[in-house]
Structure formats: C-alpha cells, structure tokens
Design an enzyme around this catalytic site. Structure first.
Site, PDB file in Angstrom:
ATOM      1  N   TYR A 102     -25.845  81.990 151.013  1.00 58.66           N
ATOM      2  CA  TYR A 102     -26.430  83.346 151.240  1.00 58.66           C
ATOM      3  C   TYR A 102     -27.813  83.440 150.601  1.00 58.66           C
ATOM      4  CZ  TYR A 102     -21.427  84.563 151.141  1.00 58.66           C
ATOM      5  OH  TYR A 102     -19.883  84.653 151.556  1.00 58.66           O
ATOM      6  N   LEU A 154     -13.422  95.413 155.522  1.00 59.74           N
ATOM      7  CA  LEU A 154     -13.421  96.590 156.031  1.00 59.74           C
ATOM      8  C   LEU A 154     -14.146  95.731 157.751  1.00 59.74           C
ATOM      9  CD1 LEU A 154     -15.500  98.897 153.957  1.00 59.74           C
ATOM     10  CD2 LEU A 154     -13.211  98.791 153.744  1.00 59.74           C
ATOM     11  N   LYS A 207     -18.948  94.285 151.395  1.00 63.60           N
ATOM     12  CA  LYS A 207     -20.276  94.554 151.176  1.00 63.60           C
ATOM     13  C   LYS A 207     -21.209  96.421 151.408  1.00 63.60           C
ATOM     14  CE  LYS A 207     -24.624  95.033 152.184  1.00 63.60           C
ATOM     15  NZ  LYS A 207     -25.022  95.750 153.613  1.00 63.60           N
ATOM     16  N   SER A 208     -21.533  96.817 149.770  1.00 61.36           N
ATOM     17  CA  SER A 208     -21.814  97.627 150.454  1.00 61.36           C
ATOM     18  C   SER A 208     -23.265  97.950 149.922  1.00 61.36           C
ATOM     19  CB  SER A 208     -21.309  99.453 150.018  1.00 61.36           C
ATOM     20  OG  SER A 208     -22.216 100.057 150.936  1.00 61.36           O
ATOM     21  N   ARG A 217     -21.325 104.591 148.912  1.00 64.95           N
ATOM     22  CA  ARG A 217     -19.785 103.603 149.392  1.00 64.95           C
ATOM     23  C   ARG A 217     -19.694 102.842 148.496  1.00 64.95           C
ATOM     24  NH1 ARG A 217     -22.629 104.727 154.534  1.00 64.95           N
ATOM     25  NH2 ARG A 217     -24.512 102.571 154.475  1.00 64.95           N
ATOM     26  N   ASN A 219     -16.024 102.367 147.766  1.00 60.60           N
ATOM     27  CA  ASN A 219     -15.161 101.336 147.425  1.00 60.60           C
ATOM     28  C   ASN A 219     -14.185 100.603 146.496  1.00 60.60           C
ATOM     29  OD1 ASN A 219     -15.856 101.227 150.166  1.00 60.60           O
ATOM     30  ND2 ASN A 219     -17.301  99.661 150.437  1.00 60.60           N
TER      31      ASN A 219
HETATM   32  P1  NAP Z   1     -17.430  94.394 155.306  1.00 58.47           P
HETATM   33  O1  NAP Z   1     -17.683  94.247 153.707  1.00 58.47           O
HETATM   34  O2  NAP Z   1     -15.935  94.259 156.097  1.00 58.47           O
HETATM   35  O3  NAP Z   1     -18.843  95.238 155.953  1.00 58.47           O
HETATM   36  C1  NAP Z   1     -20.064  95.354 155.532  1.00 58.47           C
HETATM   37  C2  NAP Z   1     -20.332  96.274 156.424  1.00 58.47           C
HETATM   38  O4  NAP Z   1     -19.576  97.350 155.729  1.00 58.47           O
HETATM   39  C3  NAP Z   1     -21.620  96.699 155.461  1.00 58.47           C
HETATM   40  O5  NAP Z   1     -22.538  96.933 157.020  1.00 58.47           O
HETATM   41  C4  NAP Z   1     -21.540  98.004 154.867  1.00 58.47           C
HETATM   42  O6  NAP Z   1     -22.839  98.819 155.182  1.00 58.47           O
HETATM   43  C5  NAP Z   1     -20.252  98.813 155.762  1.00 58.47           C
HETATM   44  N1  NAP Z   1     -19.741  99.601 154.743  1.00 58.47           N
HETATM   45  C6  NAP Z   1     -19.492  99.495 153.086  1.00 58.47           C
HETATM   46  N2  NAP Z   1     -18.706 100.106 153.085  1.00 58.47           N
HETATM   47  C7  NAP Z   1     -18.026 101.304 154.021  1.00 58.47           C
HETATM   48  C8  NAP Z   1     -17.601 101.945 153.680  1.00 58.47           C
HETATM   49  N3  NAP Z   1     -17.391 102.872 152.377  1.00 58.47           N
HETATM   50  N4  NAP Z   1     -17.846 102.926 155.010  1.00 58.47           N
HETATM   51  C9  NAP Z   1     -17.726 102.594 155.810  1.00 58.47           C
HETATM   52  N5  NAP Z   1     -19.284 101.091 156.401  1.00 58.47           N
HETATM   53  C10 NAP Z   1     -19.301 100.423 155.042  1.00 58.47           C
HETATM   54  O7  NAP Z   1     -17.965  92.862 155.769  1.00 58.47           O
HETATM   55  P2  NAP Z   1     -18.850  91.925 155.243  1.00 58.47           P
HETATM   56  O8  NAP Z   1     -20.249  91.343 154.677  1.00 58.47           O
HETATM   57  O9  NAP Z   1     -18.421  90.716 156.064  1.00 58.47           O
HETATM   58  O10 NAP Z   1     -17.914  90.979 154.679  1.00 58.47           O
HETATM   59  C11 NAP Z   1     -18.444  91.058 152.936  1.00 58.47           C
HETATM   60  C12 NAP Z   1     -18.255  90.260 152.456  1.00 58.47           C
HETATM   61  O11 NAP Z   1     -17.179  89.236 152.075  1.00 58.47           O
HETATM   62  C13 NAP Z   1     -19.671  89.627 152.154  1.00 58.47           C
HETATM   63  O12 NAP Z   1     -20.282  90.125 151.643  1.00 58.47           O
HETATM   64  C14 NAP Z   1     -19.220  87.894 151.298  1.00 58.47           C
HETATM   65  O13 NAP Z   1     -19.634  88.460 150.543  1.00 58.47           O
HETATM   66  C15 NAP Z   1     -18.284  87.473 151.587  1.00 58.47           C
HETATM   67  N6  NAP Z   1     -18.054  87.082 153.677  1.00 58.47           N
HETATM   68  C16 NAP Z   1     -17.477  85.961 152.551  1.00 58.47           C
HETATM   69  C17 NAP Z   1     -17.518  85.086 154.251  1.00 58.47           C
HETATM   70  C18 NAP Z   1     -16.683  83.345 153.221  1.00 58.47           C
HETATM   71  O14 NAP Z   1     -16.427  82.560 154.210  1.00 58.47           O
HETATM   72  N7  NAP Z   1     -16.201  83.045 152.889  1.00 58.47           N
HETATM   73  C19 NAP Z   1     -17.799  85.353 155.337  1.00 58.47           C
HETATM   74  C20 NAP Z   1     -18.145  87.027 154.974  1.00 58.47           C
HETATM   75  C21 NAP Z   1     -18.382  87.451 154.477  1.00 58.47           C
HETATM   76  P3  NAP Z   1     -23.426  99.505 154.103  1.00 58.47           P
HETATM   77  O15 NAP Z   1     -23.805  98.310 153.265  1.00 58.47           O
HETATM   78  O16 NAP Z   1     -25.243 100.054 154.810  1.00 58.47           O
HETATM   79  O17 NAP Z   1     -22.936 100.486 153.365  1.00 58.47           O
END
Ligand code: NAP
Length: 278
Positions: free
Chosen positions: A54, A193, A234-235, A240, A244
């Site tokens: 990252y 999410l 992630k937010s 949010r 969360n």
């Molecule tokens: P996520 O957490 O499912 O979704 C993040 C998105 O949702 C962002 O655009 C965020 O926007 C929005 N969001 C957050 N809370 C919300 C809420 N309460 N209501 C509406 N929208 C909301 O997806 P992700 O970022 O892909 O995954 C989370 C974490 O998983 C990553 O940050 C990383 O640490 C980890 N990850 C790991 C891998 C791996 O290979 N191990 C791969 C991908 C991700 P805002 O920021 O504007 O709130």
C-alpha cells in the site's frame, strides 16, 4: 440483544486477541493515511490493517504516533510481497516493515499473496513461524490463499491461524469459508463493504437498517462479525469510520442473516490468486 452482541474481539491464536473491526488503509497514502489513522484511533479503533504494497506504512506509523496511544493497546497488521518468500527473506521483510511503521513488533504479519508459480509460500509461512517463536510478531497468517494453498501449508505441518480474503454479501465465497471453518482458520474479510457495493441498497440490508435505526454498512458489518469474521472496512470519513466501528449493540436474527447470505452472486473474487500477485 444477546450477550454475544457485545463481543468485540476474537482469538487469532490462544492468548492473541484481535478486534473484530479494524481500519483498512488502502488506498490512502501520505497525509490522508496519517489523518485517517489518527482519527480512527481517536474514535476508538484498536486494529489497523496495512501492507508493504500500500506504500503507506510510514504514514500509518505517523498516525499511530500522533494519536499518542500506547502501542500495546493497538493491534497492528501488515503484509509482505512475494519477493520475500524465503525464511531469511521474511525476516528481512519484517525488519523493513517495523522500520517503516516505527514500531518494534507486529501483532499480525501476513503473506499477502501465495504466488503459486513461484512456489515458495510454504517457506514464507515457515519464516513467519520463526518470527512468532522469537517474539518478533505475536501471530502470523496469510491472505488470498485458496484451499489448495492452505492445504499445502498444513501438509508442511503448520496450522494456519488466519486467512484474509475478499468477502461481502455478493462475494461470500461459501466453499472457501467452509474450508476455513472446517480447518479452524479464522476469516478476516477485506473489502467487507464491497467498496460501497450495490447490496447496500437491497431490502435484505435496508430492512434491518430501518428496524434497528442503523446504516446499511453497519448491518453488513454486523453480518460479518455475527458470522465470526474479522472485517477491515476502509473509510477516510470520520463519521463513517465511527459508524463502521459501532456494530456491537444489536443482533441480527437468523432470518435476517439468511436473507443477506442469499445476496451471494457466485462471482469469484476480483483478483485470482492462482495468477495475480505482488
Ligand atoms: P471496503 O472497505 O469494502 O470499501 C471502502 C469504500 O467504501 C470506500 O470507498 C469508502 O469510502 C466506502 N465506505 C466506507 N464506509 C462506508 C459506509 N459506512 N457507508 C458507505 N460507504 C462506505 O473496500 P476496500 O477498501 O477494498 O477494503 C478494505 C480494506 O481491506 C483495505 O483498505 C485494505 O486494508 C484491505 N484489503 C486487503 C486486500 C488483500 O489483498 N489482503 C485487498 C484489498 C483490500 P470513504 O473512505 O469515503 O468512506
């Protein structure tokens, strides 16, 4: 609400407790990552998820320092790339990660991708077990490992504590999760999410949200934790972030859980770990 509704942690390994909700930090970097981590800790987060790939570990470390929190109160996870897949390489990866993060130990260190073509992920797991044995890290685990990758590690005589995989209501990976349950491997859900997925507007989610006076995202995160999973949403938005984390004061009924399970589409994860890696 049942007593279980208030449970906020689970064990990765005996005696190593992980908060069920952590802050995901991808794709934030620089000041945005520092600010998000600082705010999250200030709002009560005690689990932060980052990775070498990252390119934000230094910024995450700065957010942790700025928060003033006692390091021992925080559960810190990072992950390393496949270039380090050897016993000596994992030790080097650890040294560089703690240096970037500005800490001297990790709570959880994950093999980020198996890279089966390279064929050294079992050695990487052995290297992680060495780091647990000498106290450098409290626990180890993997990410994006399919059942055949997990089986290869177990065949080498190691017990895999946790696998971080993509799980959301539309991608609930039933066969993968059944394997993990059967083998006592804790599931940590990434993209929990679905990156603000369309299921957040489905009645299976919005109905309970109205019943409980919660947001759709809170219902989905409650569905994760009630299924015994860790989730790392992630937010960057302070409200949010707080929402969360606040998913412990209520219980979804079995019928409500089943209705969210029924949103499964059968679609595979976004990235295929048989071939994708970094
Ligand atoms: P996520 O957490 O499912 O979704 C993040 C998105 O949702 C962002 O655009 C965020 O926007 C929005 N969001 C957050 N809370 C919300 C809420 N309460 N209501 C509406 N929208 C909301 O997806 P992700 O970022 O892909 O995954 C989370 C974490 O998983 C990553 O940050 C990383 O640490 C980890 N990850 C790991 C891998 C791996 O290979 N191990 C791969 C991908 C991700 P805002 O920021 O504007 O709130």
């Amino acid at each position: 609400m049942s007593a279980t509704g208030m449970i906020t942690t689970t064990d990765v390994t005996p005696g190593v407790s992980i908060p069920l909700i952590g802050l995901g930090t991808w794709p934030m970097t620089g000041d945005a990552a520092t600010e998000a981590v600082f705010r999250a800790i200030d709002s009560g987060y005690r689990h932060i998820d980052t990775a070498e790939n990252y390119a934000n570990e230094a910024a995450v470390g700065e957010g942790i320092r700025r928060s003033g929190i006692d390091r021992r109160q925080l559960f810190l996870t990072t992950k390393f790339n496949t270039a380090w897949h050897s016993r000596a390489g994992v030790r080097d990866a650890f040294g560089q990660a703690v240096n970037r993060l500005g800490t001297d130990y990790l709570d959880l260190f994950l093999v980020h991708w198996p890279n089966p073509a390279q064929g050294r992920f079992v050695e990487a797991c052995e290297g992680l077990q060495d780091l647990v044995s000498d106290g450098s890290i409290r626990a180890w685990g993997v990410s994006n490992f399919k059942p055949d990758h997990l089986q290869a590690v177990q065949d080498a005589g190691l017990r895999v504590p946790v696998n971080q995989v993509q799980v959301d209501p539309g991608h609930s990976q039933p066969a993968q999760l059944a394997y993990q349950r059967e083998h006592g491997i804790l599931t940590a859900a990434y993209s929990p999410l679905g990156r603000n997925g369309s299921f957040l507007t489905h009645p299976a989610v919005t109905g309970p949200a109205e019943d409980f006076g919660r947001t759709p995202a809170q219902i989905v995160l409650r569905w994760h934790v009630q299924n015994g999973r860790v989730a790392v949403p992630k937010s960057a938005d302070p409200q949010r972030q707080r929402d969360n984390l606040d998913v412990f004061g209520f219980d979804l009924s079995q019928a409500q859980l089943d209705a969210i399970d029924a949103l499964e589409t059968g679609a595979p994860p976004r990235l295929d770990s048989a071939t994708y890696f970094h």
